[in-house]
Scaffold this motif. Structure first.
Motif, PDB file in Angstrom:
ATOM      1  N   UNK A  71       0.839  -1.199   0.000  1.00  0.00           N
ATOM      2  CA  UNK A  71       0.000   0.000   0.000  1.00  0.00           C
ATOM      3  C   UNK A  71       0.875   1.250   0.000  1.00  0.00           C
ATOM      4  N   UNK A  72       1.963   1.212   0.773  1.00  0.00           N
ATOM      5  CA  UNK A  72       2.889   2.346   0.816  1.00  0.00           C
ATOM      6  C   UNK A  72       3.502   2.570  -0.569  1.00  0.00           C
ATOM      7  N   UNK A  73       3.865   1.488  -1.265  1.00  0.00           N
ATOM      8  CA  UNK A  73       4.453   1.625  -2.607  1.00  0.00           C
ATOM      9  C   UNK A  73       3.481   2.331  -3.561  1.00  0.00           C
ATOM     10  N   UNK A  74       2.207   1.962  -3.505  1.00  0.00           N
ATOM     11  CA  UNK A  74       1.215   2.591  -4.382  1.00  0.00           C
ATOM     12  C   UNK A  74       1.007   4.059  -4.028  1.00  0.00           C
ATOM     13  N   UNK A  75       1.078   4.365  -2.730  1.00  0.00           N
ATOM     14  CA  UNK A  75       0.937   5.770  -2.325  1.00  0.00           C
ATOM     15  C   UNK A  75       2.070   6.599  -2.918  1.00  0.00           C
ATOM     16  N   UNK A  76       3.307   6.076  -2.814  1.00  0.00           N
ATOM     17  CA  UNK A  76       4.474   6.845  -3.262  1.00  0.00           C
ATOM     18  C   UNK A  76       4.575   6.883  -4.785  1.00  0.00           C
ATOM     19  N   UNK A  77       4.324   5.754  -5.422  1.00  0.00           N
ATOM     20  CA  UNK A  77       4.527   5.672  -6.882  1.00  0.00           C
ATOM     21  C   UNK A  77       3.333   6.156  -7.699  1.00  0.00           C
ATOM     22  N   UNK A  78       2.138   6.126  -7.142  1.00  0.00           N
ATOM     23  CA  UNK A  78       0.959   6.453  -7.945  1.00  0.00           C
ATOM     24  C   UNK A  78       0.141   7.601  -7.383  1.00  0.00           C
ATOM     25  N   UNK A  80       0.586   9.906  -4.911  1.00  0.00           N
ATOM     26  CA  UNK A  80       1.223  11.210  -4.685  1.00  0.00           C
ATOM     27  C   UNK A  80       1.693  11.868  -5.988  1.00  0.00           C
ATOM     28  N   UNK A  81       2.411  11.139  -6.880  1.00  0.00           N
ATOM     29  CA  UNK A  81       2.841  11.815  -8.121  1.00  0.00           C
ATOM     30  C   UNK A  81       1.668  12.299  -8.975  1.00  0.00           C
ATOM     31  N   UNK A  82       0.561  11.572  -9.016  1.00  0.00           N
ATOM     32  CA  UNK A  82      -0.581  11.953  -9.831  1.00  0.00           C
ATOM     33  C   UNK A  82      -1.517  12.928  -9.122  1.00  0.00           C
ATOM     34  N   UNK A  88      -5.553   8.231  -3.105  1.00  0.00           N
ATOM     35  CA  UNK A  88      -4.803   8.428  -1.863  1.00  0.00           C
ATOM     36  C   UNK A  88      -5.674   8.095  -0.647  1.00  0.00           C
ATOM     37  N   UNK A  89      -6.921   8.611  -0.667  1.00  0.00           N
ATOM     38  CA  UNK A  89      -7.826   8.320   0.453  1.00  0.00           C
ATOM     39  C   UNK A  89      -8.110   6.824   0.560  1.00  0.00           C
ATOM     40  N   UNK A 307      10.931   4.430  -6.437  1.00  0.00           N
ATOM     41  CA  UNK A 307      11.109   4.852  -5.043  1.00  0.00           C
ATOM     42  C   UNK A 307      10.134   4.113  -4.127  1.00  0.00           C
ATOM     43  N   UNK A 308       8.888   3.992  -4.579  1.00  0.00           N
ATOM     44  CA  UNK A 308       7.891   3.301  -3.758  1.00  0.00           C
ATOM     45  C   UNK A 308       8.251   1.855  -3.503  1.00  0.00           C
TER      46      UNK A 308
END
Length: 615
Positions: A71-78, A80-82, A88-89, A307-308
């Motif tokens: 889940x953290x990887x998706x937050x950082x890679x998808x 937040x950048x988009x 995000x929620x 990074x994620x």
């Protein structure tokens, strides 16, 4: 006093686990008393369904927890950048849901595993207590003080950790290690390979430091135990009295100071060893992620990692070290747990020397006349060393038999055969023609009452101490028994009367008063046969005469076997048996034996001389 190792079973287990090697005491225990896994499994067999649920919850919790790094990887890679607020929620909510789910699963799993452990512990504890209650008096005289309590309380209490810690931690650690390794490979097989190369030397270094600390801590515990012993021996009432009378205070003080000085150095070394262990672990925790970051910076090893993915991988790797260490200590934990069960089974497997007869003969108190016979009775504590040989005695119902003889002649042993505190090795003891070994133990306890030289009073009220002999006794019956034992007036004069708390081992009463309470307690049972083993030894002459007058009234309705060194206690007996080296050498009345001029006459002359000296 309980053996130090007995009272710190849990400490041994934790120290052994930290050191990464089994405790030598556990290995010795298992070598002396092996225990099978099948037998342990039978204890938990009634709880198979619950344990299956516990294992399933452990696996589920570990699997759910592994979702967090992804889940953290998706937050950082998808997200937040988009700047995708909705995603995000969703991801943050999922992270919170994972945390709540693992917390709830953990609570349920702990509740179920603890419930199983407590139920098994309750069954073991109750069964062991009942089994030990059936052991003969000889078992308790052979066993070190505190050993029974240690196994019943400490060992069975520590068993809770087998279920809630050892078994569940093995399942949890195995699930986490396997799941984490799979997830790491799924994220980046290159970095996963690097982690597997770096981890073994890091684990080895940590275990070496832990072993060093174990050696220092073990020595510190031994010296600390020495210090405790010196304090107990040197500062107890008996110890201080002995020290002052022997002039040993300077020597004890010097020894105490030496032990205390040793503890200073050991404590410093223990603290430093602990600090080295923590420092080593901190270096490992920092070095492995650093190596991963370094590898992620090179194109050859990064494999185009985002990074994620890197953050998620570092989070997974950070969760791998502790469960891996736990799995490496599985052998130690299992050895400690098996040793724990071995100690418990060692007592539960003790043969019952004095057991209920297979088909007991019934003889109620109302039916019993109280005739006692010793028919060719012999007894030996150890094979080949008889204490009693060829004893033939007849005690008619309602009569009094006095047993006399020098110390070690076998008087108390002979009397102990009637209530089956021991069983005759040869011959038999009968009550109204029934072998005492054929009577149900509850019936025998109703028939035979025993008052010994050593009284035992519980930390409870006077009333409760007396009612312990007869739970259904009324207050009037309790007071009547106290009157017969010449203790009622003293009890009534106390501020709280019969509700006065006796205190630990009866310390609120003098020796003679405790003896009279013990006599009252036995009289309350109204036995058909009364065994008095030095029952008036703690009484002064005037109180003894008063008690003997009471016992004369009481013994008219029951058979009495009495043992005493005082002439006044035995001279009025219907029959006197003189024992010498385990054999009856003379029988008769007081006058008959005096006229015979044998061993009894010698004992009487010695007894009279002692009475005059005491007077």
């Amino acid at each position: 006093m309980a053996d130090h190792s007995d009272s710190h079973t849990g400490d041994r287990r934790s120290r052994g686990s930290r050191a990464g090697r089994p405790d030598p005491a556990d290995l010795r225990q298992l070598a002396d008393s092996p225990v099978s896994l099948r037998r342990i499994a039978r204890l938990f067999a009634p709880h198979r369904a619950t344990l299956a649920v516990v294992v399933a919850l452990i696996v589920l919790s570990s699997a759910v927890g592994l979702a967090q790094p992804f889940l953290v990887r998706h937050v950082i890679d998808e997200a937040l950048p988009r700047q995708d607020v909705r995603l995000l929620l969703l991801l943050v909510g999922a992270m919170l849901g994972v945390a709540v789910a693992t917390a709830v699963i953990g609570v349920v799993q702990t509740w179920l595993s603890t419930a199983v452990g407590q139920r098994v512990m309750h069954r073991l504890r109750s069964d062991l207590f009942a089994h030990l209650q059936r052991q003969s008096l000889g078992f308790f005289t052979r066993t070190r003080g505190g050993e029974v309590q240690s196994r019943l309380v400490n060992d069975i209490g520590s068993m809770q950790g087998v279920v809630t810690q050892t078994a569940t931690s093995i399942a949890a650690n195995l699930t986490v290690v396997v799941g984490t390794a799979v997830a790491m490979v799924a994220l980046s097989w290159r970095l996963a390979l690097l982690s597997l190369v770096v981890l073994p030397p890091a684990v080895l270094l940590t275990r070496q430091v832990a072993r060093m600390r174990h050696r220092v801590t073990g020595e510190r515990q031994r010296r600390l135990a020495d210090l405790h012993v010196q304090i107990e021996e040197g500062l107890s009432v008996s110890g201080v009295l002995l020290t002052k009378t022997l002039g040993a205070s300077p020597r004890l003080t010097a020894r105490f100071e030496e032990t205390s000085a040793d503890l200073v150095g050991l404590e410093i070394r223990s603290r430093l060893a602990g600090r080295w262990r923590m420092a080593t672990m901190n270096v490992v925790f920092a070095a492995v992620p650093a190596a991963i970051y370094l590898a992620a910076g090179f194109p050859a090893t990064s494999g185009g990692m985002t990074i994620g993915t890197l953050v998620a991988f570092i989070a997974l790797q950070g969760n791998l070290f502790r469960p891996l260490m736990g799995l490496l200590n599985v052998g130690v934990d299992l050895t400690a747990s098996m040793a724990l069960f071995s100690r418990i089974f060692e007592y539960s497997d003790l043969p019952v020397e004095i057991d209920e007869p297979a088909t007991p003969s019934r003889l109620s108190r109302d039916e019993a006349a109280g005739e006692v016979r010793f028919e060719a009775v012999g007894f030996a504590y150890d094979a080949g060393r008889p204490v009693l040989s060829g004893i033939d005695l007849h005690v008619p119902a309602g009569s009094t038999l006095a047993l006399v003889g020098e110390t070690g002649s076998g008087k108390s042993t002979l009397a102990s055969l009637v209530p089956r505190l021991h069983d005759a090795t040869t011959g038999r003891v009968t009550i109204d023609g029934v072998d005492v070994r054929d009577l149900a133990l509850t019936d025998l306890a109703d028939l035979v009452g025993v008052v010994t030289q050593e009284t035992y009073l519980m930390h409870a009220s006077v009333r409760d101490n007396l009612r312990h002999a007869r739970p259904d006794a009324t207050d009037e019956q309790i007071e009547q028994a106290a009157r017969e034992a010449r203790i009622h007036d003293l009890i009534s004069s106390l501020p709280e009367g019969y509700d006065t708390v006796v205190g630990s081992r009866g310390h609120r009463f003098s020796g003679g008063e405790q003896q009279r309470l013990a006599i009252a307690r036995t009289l309350l049972r109204d036995p058909a046969v009364l065994v008095l083993d030095e029952a008036t030894s703690a009484l002064d002459n005037e109180t003894e005469r008063s008690i003997l007058a009471t016992l004369d009234d009481v013994t008219r309705t029951r058979t009495t076997i009495t043992i005493a060194h005082r002439l006044s206690t035995v001279r009025n007996a219907d029959r006197i048996a003189v024992l010498h080296r385990g054999r009856v050498v003379e029988t008769g009345t007081h006058e008959e034996l005096l006229l015979l001029g044998g061993r009894y006459a010698d004992l009487v002359r010695g007894g009279l001389q002692r009475e005059r000296v005491a007077a």
